[in-house]
Design a protein around this motif. Structure first.
Motif, PDB file in Angstrom:
ATOM      1  N   ALA A  12       0.964  -1.288   0.170  1.00 12.91           N
ATOM      2  CA  ALA A  12       0.002  -0.006  -0.156  1.00 12.91           C
ATOM      3  C   ALA A  12       1.081   1.281   0.002  1.00 12.91           C
ATOM      4  N   ASP A  13       2.020   1.139   0.670  1.00  8.67           N
ATOM      5  CA  ASP A  13       2.853   2.232   0.758  1.00  8.67           C
ATOM      6  C   ASP A  13       3.469   2.617  -0.627  1.00  8.67           C
ATOM      7  N   THR A  14       3.753   1.552  -1.226  1.00 14.27           N
ATOM      8  CA  THR A  14       4.187   2.001  -2.862  1.00 14.27           C
ATOM      9  C   THR A  14       2.975   2.509  -3.700  1.00 14.27           C
ATOM     10  N   ASP A  15       1.818   2.412  -3.457  1.00 12.84           N
ATOM     11  CA  ASP A  15       0.795   2.869  -4.256  1.00 12.84           C
ATOM     12  C   ASP A  15       0.781   4.208  -3.888  1.00 12.84           C
ATOM     13  N   ARG A  16       0.716   4.406  -2.641  1.00 11.62           N
ATOM     14  CA  ARG A  16       0.619   5.974  -2.028  1.00 11.62           C
ATOM     15  C   ARG A  16       1.756   6.741  -2.658  1.00 11.62           C
ATOM     16  N   ILE A  17       2.997   6.274  -2.434  1.00 13.68           N
ATOM     17  CA  ILE A  17       3.916   7.105  -2.993  1.00 13.68           C
ATOM     18  C   ILE A  17       4.052   7.228  -4.566  1.00 13.68           C
ATOM     19  N   LEU A  18       3.526   6.298  -5.372  1.00 14.68           N
ATOM     20  CA  LEU A  18       3.496   6.281  -6.467  1.00 14.68           C
ATOM     21  C   LEU A  18       2.467   7.780  -7.071  1.00 14.68           C
ATOM     22  N   ALA A  19       1.389   7.694  -6.323  1.00 15.65           N
ATOM     23  CA  ALA A  19       0.485   8.711  -6.360  1.00 15.65           C
ATOM     24  C   ALA A  19       1.024  10.155  -6.425  1.00 15.65           C
ATOM     25  N   ILE A  20       1.742  10.251  -5.269  1.00 11.40           N
ATOM     26  CA  ILE A  20       2.517  11.603  -5.006  1.00 11.40           C
ATOM     27  C   ILE A  20       3.464  11.791  -6.159  1.00 11.40           C
ATOM     28  N   LEU A  21       4.344  10.856  -6.582  1.00 10.83           N
ATOM     29  CA  LEU A  21       5.267  11.136  -7.469  1.00 10.83           C
ATOM     30  C   LEU A  21       4.684  11.563  -8.841  1.00 10.83           C
ATOM     31  N   ALA A  22       3.628  10.917  -9.263  1.00 14.59           N
ATOM     32  CA  ALA A  22       3.006  11.275 -10.065  1.00 14.59           C
ATOM     33  C   ALA A  22       2.426  12.559 -10.413  1.00 14.59           C
ATOM     34  N   GLU A  23       1.864  13.248  -9.061  1.00 16.48           N
ATOM     35  CA  GLU A  23       1.901  14.604  -9.199  1.00 16.48           C
ATOM     36  C   GLU A  23       2.934  15.511  -9.688  1.00 16.48           C
ATOM     37  N   VAL A  24       4.267  14.989  -8.687  1.00 18.80           N
ATOM     38  CA  VAL A  24       5.352  15.546  -9.090  1.00 18.80           C
ATOM     39  C   VAL A  24       5.695  15.810 -10.647  1.00 18.80           C
ATOM     40  N   GLN A  25       5.630  14.766 -11.203  1.00 11.74           N
ATOM     41  CA  GLN A  25       5.944  14.348 -12.744  1.00 11.74           C
ATOM     42  C   GLN A  25       4.928  15.294 -13.466  1.00 11.74           C
ATOM     43  N   LEU A  26       3.823  15.371 -13.164  1.00  8.81           N
ATOM     44  CA  LEU A  26       2.880  16.172 -13.642  1.00  8.81           C
ATOM     45  C   LEU A  26       3.287  17.816 -13.879  1.00  8.81           C
ATOM     46  N   SER A  27       3.730  18.112 -12.560  1.00 14.16           N
ATOM     47  CA  SER A  27       4.165  19.519 -12.552  1.00 14.16           C
ATOM     48  C   SER A  27       5.599  19.735 -13.394  1.00 14.16           C
ATOM     49  N   LEU A  28       6.163  19.130 -13.264  1.00 15.29           N
ATOM     50  CA  LEU A  28       7.400  19.002 -14.103  1.00 15.29           C
ATOM     51  C   LEU A  28       7.313  19.015 -15.650  1.00 15.29           C
ATOM     52  N   SER A  29       6.428  18.119 -16.109  1.00 20.41           N
ATOM     53  CA  SER A  29       5.961  18.067 -17.388  1.00 20.41           C
ATOM     54  C   SER A  29       5.609  19.301 -18.106  1.00 20.41           C
ATOM     55  N   ASN A  30       5.157  19.986 -17.262  1.00 21.35           N
ATOM     56  CA  ASN A  30       4.662  21.595 -17.517  1.00 21.35           C
ATOM     57  C   ASN A  30       5.539  22.777 -17.145  1.00 21.35           C
ATOM     58  N   ASN A  31       6.944  22.217 -16.732  1.00 17.84           N
ATOM     59  CA  ASN A  31       7.966  22.911 -16.359  1.00 17.84           C
ATOM     60  C   ASN A  31       7.589  23.838 -15.222  1.00 17.84           C
ATOM     61  N   ILE A  32       6.703  23.600 -14.532  1.00 15.45           N
ATOM     62  CA  ILE A  32       6.380  23.878 -12.884  1.00 15.45           C
ATOM     63  C   ILE A  32       7.045  23.439 -11.988  1.00 15.45           C
ATOM     64  N   MET A  33       7.414  24.240 -11.050  1.00 11.92           N
ATOM     65  CA  MET A  33       8.024  23.533  -9.876  1.00 11.92           C
ATOM     66  C   MET A  33       6.942  23.145  -8.821  1.00 11.92           C
ATOM     67  N   PRO A  34       7.135  21.969  -8.299  1.00 16.75           N
ATOM     68  CA  PRO A  34       5.899  21.253  -7.586  1.00 16.75           C
ATOM     69  C   PRO A  34       5.854  22.391  -6.105  1.00 16.75           C
ATOM     70  N   GLU A  35       4.504  22.321  -5.841  1.00 13.76           N
ATOM     71  CA  GLU A  35       4.688  23.054  -4.511  1.00 13.76           C
ATOM     72  C   GLU A  35       5.229  22.543  -3.397  1.00 13.76           C
ATOM     73  N   ASN A  36       5.547  23.508  -2.503  1.00  7.44           N
ATOM     74  CA  ASN A  36       6.305  23.210  -1.164  1.00  7.44           C
ATOM     75  C   ASN A  36       5.393  22.073  -0.365  1.00  7.44           C
ATOM     76  N   ALA A  37       4.105  21.857  -0.473  1.00  9.88           N
ATOM     77  CA  ALA A  37       3.296  21.016   0.274  1.00  9.88           C
ATOM     78  C   ALA A  37       3.504  19.351  -0.196  1.00  9.88           C
ATOM     79  N   ILE A  38       3.569  19.288  -1.727  1.00 12.32           N
ATOM     80  CA  ILE A  38       3.646  17.980  -2.044  1.00 12.32           C
ATOM     81  C   ILE A  38       5.139  17.477  -1.718  1.00 12.32           C
ATOM     82  N   LEU A  39       6.279  18.489  -1.745  1.00  7.91           N
ATOM     83  CA  LEU A  39       7.540  18.229  -1.397  1.00  7.91           C
ATOM     84  C   LEU A  39       7.672  17.627  -0.081  1.00  7.91           C
ATOM     85  N   TRP A  40       6.971  18.664   0.802  1.00  8.06           N
ATOM     86  CA  TRP A  40       7.203  18.036   2.222  1.00  8.06           C
ATOM     87  C   TRP A  40       6.408  16.643   2.245  1.00  8.06           C
TER      88      TRP A  40
END
Length: 220
Positions: free
Chosen positions: A165-193
């Protein structure tokens, strides 16, 4: 303290873990290792369980290493210009390795579900003095008591289900980071924390599990 430094208040705590986690021989050392003896002893099935635990842990730690490198680049981005292509490469690799961890943990869970427990090891888990161990090793009480909740009742399969379950949860967060970067947008502080904390708590949970198993396997 600047904004970027505030983002990574947990990062320093994780650096020593990366160095320790690189060794995964035998029963491994950190990510819920030493737990396979909780299942029927001296069978090829248990060897496979051990293999899945180690390979899954190795992939999980590679993903964590990539995320740590990613955070490092973000940390120094106020001094040096941001290279989005490098950030994307790191996150893509982190996702690839976490996906591999999910594969191994899926196989681990399927095998553990049909493998009987080793009653001797489960019995040791029942009678283990968790409070004394937590105090003696100065372990985080909240995380350790979560570990205790599984092991005190001999629910090793539950530990493995949590790892998946941990891998699923972390993958979902990493996907959000990936989406931001694909648009050349720095991820928000909250998601990095959040991603930093997720790795920290998961790795501490798995390390504490390994520590308990290592201890009980020394018991006569």
């Amino acid at each position: 303290m600047n904004k970027l430094r505030k983002r990574f208040m947990f990062k320093v705590l994780l650096v020593p873990l990366v160095l320790v986690f690189l060794c995964t021989s035998g029963f491994g050392r950190i990510v819920s290792n030493y737990s396979p003896p909780a299942f029927a002893v001296l069978t090829s099935t248990v060897n496979n369980i051990n293999s899945y635990v180690i390979q899954g842990g190795g992939a999980f730690l590679k993903s964590h290493s990539e995320v740590s490198n990613f955070l490092n680049l973000i940390e120094i981005s106020e001094i040096y210009s941001v290279d989005y292509s490098e950030l994307k490469t790191l996150i893509d690799s982190a996702i690839e390795n976490m996906t591999m961890a999910k594969f191994y943990y899926t196989q681990l869970n399927l095998l553990a579900q049909v493998t009987p427990y080793n009653s001797v090891v489960i019995g040791k888990l029942h009678v283990f003095n968790y409070k004394q161990f937590q105090i003696a090793n100065n372990l985080n009480p909240d995380i350790f008591w979560n570990v205790r909740g599984f092991l005190k009742v001999g629910d090793v399969r539950g530990i493995y289900q949590k790892m998946l379950a941990d891998t699923d949860r972390i993958l979902a967060i990493l996907a959000e980071v990936q989406l931001s970067l694909s648009n050349n947008i720095m991820p928000e502080n909250a998601i990095l924390w959040t991603i930093n904390q997720e790795f920290f708590t998961c790795l501490m949970f798995d390390q504490y599990t390994a520590m308990v198993f290592y201890e009980i396997l020394q018991m006569n």
